[in-house]
Design an enzyme around this catalytic site. Sequence first.
Site, PDB file in Angstrom:
ATOM      1  N   HIS A   1      -8.248  -3.577  -6.390  1.00 17.55           N
ATOM      2  CA  HIS A   1      -8.061  -3.616  -4.761  1.00 17.55           C
ATOM      3  C   HIS A   1      -9.132  -2.900  -4.332  1.00 17.55           C
ATOM      4  CE1 HIS A   1      -6.804  -2.894  -0.741  1.00 17.55           C
ATOM      5  NE2 HIS A   1      -6.289  -4.121  -0.713  1.00 17.55           N
TER       6      HIS A   1
ATOM      7  N   LYS B   1       0.900  -1.123  -0.194  1.00 23.84           N
ATOM      8  CA  LYS B   1      -0.061  -0.008  -0.065  1.00 23.84           C
ATOM      9  C   LYS B   1       0.864   1.288   0.046  1.00 23.84           C
ATOM     10  CE  LYS B   1      -3.381  -2.887   1.927  1.00 23.84           C
ATOM     11  NZ  LYS B   1      -4.906  -2.967   2.664  1.00 23.84           N
TER      12      LYS B   1
ATOM     13  N   GLY C   1      -7.623  -4.898   6.998  1.00 23.23           N
ATOM     14  CA  GLY C   1      -7.235  -3.908   7.785  1.00 23.23           C
ATOM     15  C   GLY C   1      -7.890  -3.654   9.227  1.00 23.23           C
TER      16      GLY C   1
HETATM   17  P1  PGA Z   1      -4.478  -6.299   5.637  1.00 20.91           P
HETATM   18  O1  PGA Z   1      -4.610  -5.999   4.022  1.00 20.91           O
HETATM   19  O2  PGA Z   1      -3.879  -7.758   5.585  1.00 20.91           O
HETATM   20  O3  PGA Z   1      -3.704  -5.171   6.098  1.00 20.91           O
HETATM   21  O4  PGA Z   1      -5.803  -6.566   6.077  1.00 20.91           O
HETATM   22  C1  PGA Z   1      -4.936  -6.826   2.885  1.00 20.91           C
HETATM   23  C2  PGA Z   1      -5.006  -6.331   1.678  1.00 20.91           C
HETATM   24  O5  PGA Z   1      -5.828  -5.251   1.536  1.00 20.91           O
HETATM   25  O6  PGA Z   1      -4.555  -6.722   0.646  1.00 20.91           O
END
Ligand code: PGA
Length: 250
Positions: free
Chosen positions: A95, A12, A173
């Site tokens: 995404h 990200k 997240g």
């Molecule tokens: P996360 O994100 O593992 O922080 O939940 C996954 C993603 O958005 O690909």
Amino acid sequence: MARKPFIAGNWKMNNTIEQGLALVNALKTAKNKNNADIMVAPSFTAINAVANALKGTGFIVAAQDCYFEEKGAFTSQVSPEQIKEAGATAVILGHSERRALFGDTNEILNKKIAAALRHNLQVIYCVGETLAEREANKIEQVITSQLVEGLKGYSAEDLKTLVIAYEPVWAIGTGKTATPEQAEEVHALIRKVLTNMLGADFANNTRILYGGSVKAENVDFIMAKDNVDGVLVGGQALIAEKFTRIIDYE
Ligand code: PGA
């Protein structure tokens, strides 16, 4: 049918070039005992440095998005040719943060997939339902339209390197991981939809990743499911020892 595991980290909007290099240098020590494909997706700015640092290791370097036009007056956008030249061989498209915050629709994603395929980039196409859609029993409808509209017009041959990532929006997240059973159920649904669209061989060969709060502590249970071929990891992909443990899942 044995599908090769695929363990992916989506950084990200995190990591400077320097931080990204420190991370991948630490990841190189993973044993990769499951003989998985391992992918990292840095920001555009770090793709080139990270790809150079990973040369010869077999790691896949991906962009987190690309635009669908080849070139021109599209301020801020990055083309598939540009990310490829920088050293990426794959791209994450669709995404949920792109869908929710930046207006990527299935129709736009269909064009982005075309652009990526024209440049032989491997596409990791993300699908997933929101909590409201889950509670309204719309999982099948949402996932089906994401797949049918996003992948419209392509043959099984066009999509032979395609990887699907199932990422329930409510699990990203949030620390709320889907249970392995919930993941398995939707992965099986995705395989059924792919069978209807592109045939059983295609569906059986296509890898489907789970994403959404994957951690070193839960990866083993998720990877144990028949239809789960890998994981797409956000937060824990930024921490070398956590992502190394995820790569070397039991
Ligand atoms: P996360 O994100 O593992 O922080 O939940 C996954 C993603 O958005 O690909």
